[in-house]
Design a protein around this motif. Structure first.
Motif, PDB file in Angstrom:
ATOM      1  N   ASP A 145      16.758  33.748  -1.585  1.00 39.96           N
ATOM      2  CA  ASP A 145      15.313  33.577  -1.641  1.00 39.96           C
ATOM      3  C   ASP A 145      15.169  34.136  -0.017  1.00 39.96           C
ATOM      4  O   ASP A 145      13.946  34.157   0.382  1.00 39.96           O
ATOM      5  N   PRO A 175      14.665  37.046   2.675  1.00 42.78           N
ATOM      6  CA  PRO A 175      14.589  38.354   2.823  1.00 42.78           C
ATOM      7  C   PRO A 175      15.664  38.646   3.884  1.00 42.78           C
ATOM      8  O   PRO A 175      15.996  39.966   3.810  1.00 42.78           O
ATOM      9  N   LYS A 206      15.090  37.140  -6.046  1.00 44.71           N
ATOM     10  CA  LYS A 206      14.880  36.139  -4.803  1.00 44.71           C
ATOM     11  C   LYS A 206      15.111  34.846  -5.243  1.00 44.71           C
ATOM     12  O   LYS A 206      14.917  33.833  -4.742  1.00 44.71           O
TER      13      LYS A 206
END
Length: 134
Positions: free
Chosen positions: A10, A12, A35
């Motif tokens: 999750d 980035p 994600k």
């Protein structure tokens, strides 16, 4: 070199780092991301349902702590008969957890080949090459 890797996380920044390290090490031709576990299962559903000509990843780097569907929920779903035709994909749990119970729990899933601590490094990839038989 692997053809395709799926990174499920999750964060980035973690995903960007994974892509960068894997590319730099020439460990995989293509890196795709999800994600959370739900997005990852949607990818596998599209393969099973032949909705798109998507490739089956040869390796999954899986985080455990994610919103919507965490790594454990993904593993529970991915271990079912519904995913029997695609769950031969090897999985490396890549997590920041230091709980030894998590490490032990991961051994219950036959597709999990290792449990490593974040962040991913080129040394980890070198180590995994022998386990994956590139």
């Amino acid at each position: 070199m692997l053809d395709l890797i799926l990174c499920v996380d999750d964060d980035p920044i973690t995903l960007m780092l994974c892509k960068k390290v894997i590319s730099k090490a020439s460990f995989s031709n293509t890196i795709i991301t999800a994600k959370n576990g739900e997005e990852a299962l949607e990818y596998f559903n599209s393969i099973i349902n032949k909705e798109a000509t998507k490739e089956l990843p040869q390796l999954i780097f899986l985080d455990l702590n994610m919103p919507i569907m965490d790594g454990w929920e993904f593993l529970d779903n991915f271990s079912t008969d519904k995913y029997a035709e695609v769950n031969s994909t090897k999985i490396v749990v890549l997590s920041s957890t230091i709980d030894p119970e998590d490490h032990e729990k991961s051994k219950k899933y036959p597709m999990v080949i290792d449990f490593l601590s974040k962040p991913i490094t080129t040394n980890m990839l070198t180590y995994l090459e022998s386990k994956i038989q590139l």
